[in-house]
Write a protein that holds these residues in place. Sequence first.
Motif, PDB file in Angstrom:
ATOM      1  N   UNK A 116       0.966  -1.248   0.019  1.00  0.00           N
ATOM      2  CA  UNK A 116       0.152   0.039  -0.059  1.00  0.00           C
ATOM      3  C   UNK A 116       0.844   1.341  -0.106  1.00  0.00           C
ATOM      4  N   UNK A 117       0.598   2.122  -0.907  1.00  0.00           N
ATOM      5  CA  UNK A 117       1.581   3.201  -1.001  1.00  0.00           C
ATOM      6  C   UNK A 117       0.701   4.379  -1.581  1.00  0.00           C
ATOM      7  N   UNK A 118       1.206   5.744  -1.192  1.00  0.00           N
ATOM      8  CA  UNK A 118       0.570   6.987  -1.465  1.00  0.00           C
ATOM      9  C   UNK A 118       1.456   7.884  -2.146  1.00  0.00           C
ATOM     10  N   UNK A 119       0.877   8.761  -3.115  1.00  0.00           N
ATOM     11  CA  UNK A 119       1.792   9.815  -3.759  1.00  0.00           C
ATOM     12  C   UNK A 119       0.952  11.136  -3.440  1.00  0.00           C
ATOM     13  N   UNK A 120       1.776  12.235  -3.399  1.00  0.00           N
ATOM     14  CA  UNK A 120       1.226  13.687  -3.153  1.00  0.00           C
ATOM     15  C   UNK A 120       1.620  14.539  -4.371  1.00  0.00           C
ATOM     16  N   UNK A 121       2.309  13.885  -5.314  1.00  0.00           N
ATOM     17  CA  UNK A 121       2.992  14.791  -6.274  1.00  0.00           C
ATOM     18  C   UNK A 121       2.540  14.222  -7.737  1.00  0.00           C
ATOM     19  N   UNK A 122       1.458  13.499  -7.852  1.00  0.00           N
ATOM     20  CA  UNK A 122       1.019  13.299  -9.284  1.00  0.00           C
ATOM     21  C   UNK A 122       1.726  11.930  -9.627  1.00  0.00           C
ATOM     22  N   UNK A 123       2.374  11.063  -8.648  1.00  0.00           N
ATOM     23  CA  UNK A 123       3.069   9.763  -9.052  1.00  0.00           C
ATOM     24  C   UNK A 123       4.429   9.889  -9.220  1.00  0.00           C
ATOM     25  N   UNK A 124       5.279  11.123  -9.072  1.00  0.00           N
ATOM     26  CA  UNK A 124       6.583  11.030  -9.158  1.00  0.00           C
ATOM     27  C   UNK A 124       7.365  10.260  -8.053  1.00  0.00           C
ATOM     28  N   UNK A 125       6.828  10.465  -6.823  1.00  0.00           N
ATOM     29  CA  UNK A 125       7.318   9.603  -5.764  1.00  0.00           C
ATOM     30  C   UNK A 125       6.253   9.107  -4.957  1.00  0.00           C
ATOM     31  N   UNK A 126       6.520   7.809  -4.212  1.00  0.00           N
ATOM     32  CA  UNK A 126       5.519   7.289  -3.407  1.00  0.00           C
ATOM     33  C   UNK A 126       6.138   6.844  -2.190  1.00  0.00           C
ATOM     34  N   UNK A 127       4.922   6.823  -1.146  1.00  0.00           N
ATOM     35  CA  UNK A 127       5.644   6.590   0.093  1.00  0.00           C
ATOM     36  C   UNK A 127       4.820   5.533   0.769  1.00  0.00           C
ATOM     37  N   UNK A 128       5.539   4.326   1.179  1.00  0.00           N
ATOM     38  CA  UNK A 128       4.688   3.191   1.834  1.00  0.00           C
ATOM     39  C   UNK A 128       3.759   3.523   3.013  1.00  0.00           C
ATOM     40  N   UNK A 129       2.550   3.133   3.086  1.00  0.00           N
ATOM     41  CA  UNK A 129       1.430   3.399   3.889  1.00  0.00           C
ATOM     42  C   UNK A 129       1.139   2.032   4.447  1.00  0.00           C
ATOM     43  N   UNK A 130       0.469   2.030   5.693  1.00  0.00           N
ATOM     44  CA  UNK A 130      -0.187   0.616   6.198  1.00  0.00           C
ATOM     45  C   UNK A 130      -1.524   0.978   6.575  1.00  0.00           C
ATOM     46  N   UNK A 131      -2.519   0.010   6.672  1.00  0.00           N
ATOM     47  CA  UNK A 131      -3.836   0.226   7.229  1.00  0.00           C
ATOM     48  C   UNK A 131      -3.901   0.134   8.744  1.00  0.00           C
ATOM     49  N   UNK A 132      -4.349   1.173   9.015  1.00  0.00           N
ATOM     50  CA  UNK A 132      -4.300   1.649  10.748  1.00  0.00           C
ATOM     51  C   UNK A 132      -5.015   0.586  11.339  1.00  0.00           C
ATOM     52  N   UNK A 133      -6.133  -0.401  10.764  1.00  0.00           N
ATOM     53  CA  UNK A 133      -6.764  -1.195  11.637  1.00  0.00           C
ATOM     54  C   UNK A 133      -6.483  -2.484  11.409  1.00  0.00           C
ATOM     55  N   UNK A 134      -5.072  -2.785  10.791  1.00  0.00           N
ATOM     56  CA  UNK A 134      -4.626  -4.129  10.714  1.00  0.00           C
ATOM     57  C   UNK A 134      -3.321  -3.976  11.256  1.00  0.00           C
ATOM     58  N   UNK A 135      -2.889  -5.045  11.956  1.00  0.00           N
ATOM     59  CA  UNK A 135      -1.451  -4.971  12.325  1.00  0.00           C
ATOM     60  C   UNK A 135      -0.476  -5.888  11.548  1.00  0.00           C
ATOM     61  N   UNK A 136       0.876  -5.416  11.465  1.00  0.00           N
ATOM     62  CA  UNK A 136       1.713  -5.725  10.528  1.00  0.00           C
ATOM     63  C   UNK A 136       1.681  -7.175   9.932  1.00  0.00           C
ATOM     64  N   UNK A 137       1.740  -8.058  10.934  1.00  0.00           N
ATOM     65  CA  UNK A 137       1.563  -9.577  10.800  1.00  0.00           C
ATOM     66  C   UNK A 137       0.238  -9.883   9.850  1.00  0.00           C
ATOM     67  N   UNK A 138      -0.887  -9.398   9.979  1.00  0.00           N
ATOM     68  CA  UNK A 138      -2.149  -9.675   9.391  1.00  0.00           C
ATOM     69  C   UNK A 138      -1.921  -8.828   8.213  1.00  0.00           C
ATOM     70  N   UNK A 139      -1.509  -7.697   7.863  1.00  0.00           N
ATOM     71  CA  UNK A 139      -1.653  -7.042   6.711  1.00  0.00           C
ATOM     72  C   UNK A 139      -0.971  -7.670   5.646  1.00  0.00           C
ATOM     73  N   UNK A 140       0.394  -8.460   5.717  1.00  0.00           N
ATOM     74  CA  UNK A 140       0.947  -9.073   4.777  1.00  0.00           C
ATOM     75  C   UNK A 140       0.246 -10.225   4.314  1.00  0.00           C
ATOM     76  N   UNK A 141      -0.624 -10.836   5.062  1.00  0.00           N
ATOM     77  CA  UNK A 141      -1.263 -11.938   4.588  1.00  0.00           C
ATOM     78  C   UNK A 141      -2.387 -11.541   3.528  1.00  0.00           C
TER      79      UNK A 141
END
Length: 211
Positions: free
Chosen positions: A106-131
């Motif tokens: 999951x990633x987000x951009x605020x400059x039209x797609x030139x750069x992307x930053x990793x994001x996570x879903x706040x309601x999922x823990x890291x171990x659950x998210x990767x599944x």
Amino acid sequence: CTSHAFAPSSTVDSSVAASALFASTDGDDNSNLDDRRSFVGKAATSAAAMAAASVTTNGVLVPPQAAEAAASKMWTKVELPFEDTLYDIDFESETHGYLVGARGAFAETTDGGKTWEPRSFSNLDAEEEVTYRFQILSFKNGEGWVLGKPTLMLHTKDSGRSWERIPLSPKLPGEPTAVVSLGPNQAEMITSTGAIYTTDNAGRNWKAQVK
């Protein structure tokens, strides 16, 4: 929504395809694209134009070097913060967009797609998210919906800062395969059997449109 970057085609080396996007730099303002179907049509037109400019050698069409060079200049590689397979990308404005993929990517951009930053879903823990393999997302005016496998639906009202899991009825015919954000608390969902449902209360209830 307007998408500014797209996953590379199958002709791109797989090591690149897993970790990069290609963004158009042909001078056209992508904000004029109504949706991703417009992009597909444009790509098909470009491919047809290149084929028309090809020369024939021993009965085989070979694009001239000039055409290849011109086509290559239309795209630039965009680095991503992970190497997982991408499944979907969507923009809610000319500059603000998201992408999702395998292993909870999951990633987000605020400059039209030139750069992307990793994001996570706040309601999922890291171990659950990767599944999860997140395959579909749709945003409109800060409200977004995400579908994942194993079957999972997530919803945000604040441009992805917080998320809630939307419970889905076990009686739902088939699995959710698409979701489209329609406006405040509104969305349309399609299942693998072709059933179509809409909600106007943020997913708490779904009304069948086509059974």
